[in-house]
Scaffold this motif. Structure first.
Motif, short mmCIF file in Angstrom:
data_model
loop_
_atom_site.label_atom_id
_atom_site.label_comp_id
_atom_site.label_asym_id
_atom_site.label_seq_id
_atom_site.Cartn_x
_atom_site.Cartn_y
_atom_site.Cartn_z
N THR A 1 0.77 -1.14 -0.07
CA THR A 1 -0.15 -0.11 0.03
C THR A 1 0.71 1.20 -0.14
O THR A 1 0.28 2.50 -0.52
N GLY A 2 1.93 1.12 0.35
CA GLY A 2 2.87 2.39 0.43
C GLY A 2 2.52 3.11 1.88
O GLY A 2 3.19 4.18 1.94
N GLU A 3 1.79 2.52 2.50
CA GLU A 3 1.53 3.39 4.05
C GLU A 3 2.52 2.99 4.77
O GLU A 3 2.94 1.74 5.27
N LYS A 4 3.22 4.00 5.61
CA LYS A 4 4.52 3.91 6.42
C LYS A 4 3.83 3.47 7.76
O LYS A 4 2.55 3.72 8.18
N ILE A 5 4.63 2.50 8.28
CA ILE A 5 4.38 2.12 9.66
C ILE A 5 4.84 2.91 10.66
O ILE A 5 5.81 3.59 10.68
N THR A 6 3.69 3.45 11.47
CA THR A 6 4.06 4.45 12.47
C THR A 6 4.77 3.88 13.77
O THR A 6 5.00 2.79 13.96
#
Length: 416
Positions: free
Chosen positions: A34-39
């Motif tokens: 997804t390209g969603e970065k891990i926080t």
């Protein structure tokens, strides 16, 4: 393969593997897709889960919040975390934090351990190790160190220009190497000093652009270029004995090189697993790629060399428990760096277009593993050490005998 690791090492590594498969790798795959970065909140949740499973900071003594594993016992766990782009971070065993924890635990005072080691283990603070300098400063030849720390009363006055300071962008403190006795040889006149980021004169110049860096977490980390301009810190911030910085750094690097070896072995192992799965499914030229002998033989060679690297690392770890094991560590580090580079390169090649795509982790591993032949001592530096050891005990009589044997052999060949 059975490596006859201790029962404790095998048991913990098995639980680390389960944690990677059940918790960490699924989130990594999602982030890649997804390209969603891990926080950082998610990372801290990993830490909480690792604590619940008795996996958090396996390399740190229990009194400071870790699992207290012996060095040899923790290596198989480091290999398991290496299988993930965020595995080491997920259990607080990531470089350079792991090495800095080890340094403070080895030589820090009780006050320093309470002030820095305990919160460092828990993730309340971040640190960086500032040793490498731009040319013509310290690097592969650390004797060229230019950074200085001069005493003024009960303070050090530090002037330094550093770069490749790993995690330097996020660090709250820097373990900085500087010359503290300018009249002595650098090996005997250098100290490690803890420098707070908030001290006057500390400047984070930039994050040095570099090959690798998967960018799937919010943590910037990076490899910072730093300047320290007349920075004042208390002399009591000296880590270990004054002027013993190189000895301490060598103690830190010996174990650190082996933990890096195991993490990169984990990368190579997972890359080969992905490649073998792909080869078994991908059909071309009348059969699956798995059935092509050339590829099968190359996989066999990669597995063999990776097995040899694991054996070398374990042998070096056993020797490190008894001595500085400088040559054993150099051999293991240099060999493993090249073996893991070759294995991951092969895995990428086997997967073709899917290999260079970043839906899979192999492309990220490929970028990251190339630096391993440079960081923690370039190949050439380790070869230099190994060669010096190889030649230092040559007996002149043996040389004469060997030369005579060669001459006799040549004469026999001519007579024949």
């Amino acid at each position: 393969m059975e490596y006859h690791d201790s029962e404790k090492a095998t048991e913990v590594a098995g639980r680390v593997e389960d944690f990677m498969e059940e918790v960490v790798l699924p989130r990594e795959r999602e982030a890649l897709a997804t390209g969603e970065k891990i926080t950082m909140d998610e990372i801290e949740d990993f830490w909480d889960q690792a604590k619940e499973r008795d996996l958090f900071a396996p390399q740190v003594p229990e009194e400071y919040g870790g699992q207290g594993l012996d060095f040899s016992d923790m290596l198989p766990s480091f290999e398991q975390v290496g299988r993930s782009l965020i595995g080491a971070l997920a259990i607080r065993a990531n470089a350079p934090q792991e090495g800095n924890m080890h340094t403070l635990e080895m030589v820090g005072t009780e006050k320093q351990k309470e002030e820095w080691l305990r919160p460092l283990v828990q993730g309340d603070i971040q640190t960086a190790f500032a040793m490498t300098e731009p040319k013509q400063g310290g690097g592969s030849d650390p004797k060229m160190l230019q950074s200085t720390a001069v005493k003024d009363g009960d303070e050090w006055v530090i002037n330094a220009h550093k770069w490749w300071t790993s995690d330097g962008m996020d660090a709250d403190y820097y373990l900085l190497m500087a010359r503290t006795d300018l009249d002595a040889h650098p090996y005997e006149g250098t100290s490690i000093i803890m420098v707070p980021r908030e001290a006057d004169g500390v400047e984070v110049v930039r994050n040095v652009p570099h090959l690798g860096g998967h960018g799937i977490t919010e943590r910037e980390g990076g490899h910072a270029e730093m300047k320290f301009d007349n920075v004042r810190v208390p002399v009591e911030n000296t880590i270990g004995e004054e002027n013993a910085g190189f000895e301490i750094a060598q103690m830190r690097l010996g174990g650190g090189r082996l933990t890096h070896c195991m993490r990169y072995s984990g990368m190579a192992e997972r890359s080969l697993e992905v490649a073998k799965a792909y080869l078994s499914e991908r059909e071309a030229f009348g059969s699956t790629l798995e059935e092509k002998q050339a590829l099968r033989h190359r996989i066999a060679d990669a597995e063999t060399r990776l097995h040899a690297a694991r054996c070398m690392v374990r042998h070096a770890a056993r020797e490190l428990d008894r001595s500085d094991a400088r040559i054993e560590v150099a051999m293991a580090k240099m060999f493993t760096a090249n073996v893991t580079n070759e294995a991951i390169d092969l895995a990428l090649q086997c997967c073709g277009g899917n290999g260079i795509g970043k839906d899979l982790p192999i492309a990220h591993f490929y970028e990251n593993v190339r630096s391993f032949r440079i960081v923690d001592g370039a190949d050439e530096v380790h070869r230099r050490s190994i060669a010096r050891w190889a030649f230092e005990d040559i007996d002149e009589t043996e040389v004469e005998n060997a030369l005579q044997f060669d001459e006799d052999l040549r004469i026999d060949e001519l007579d024949g």
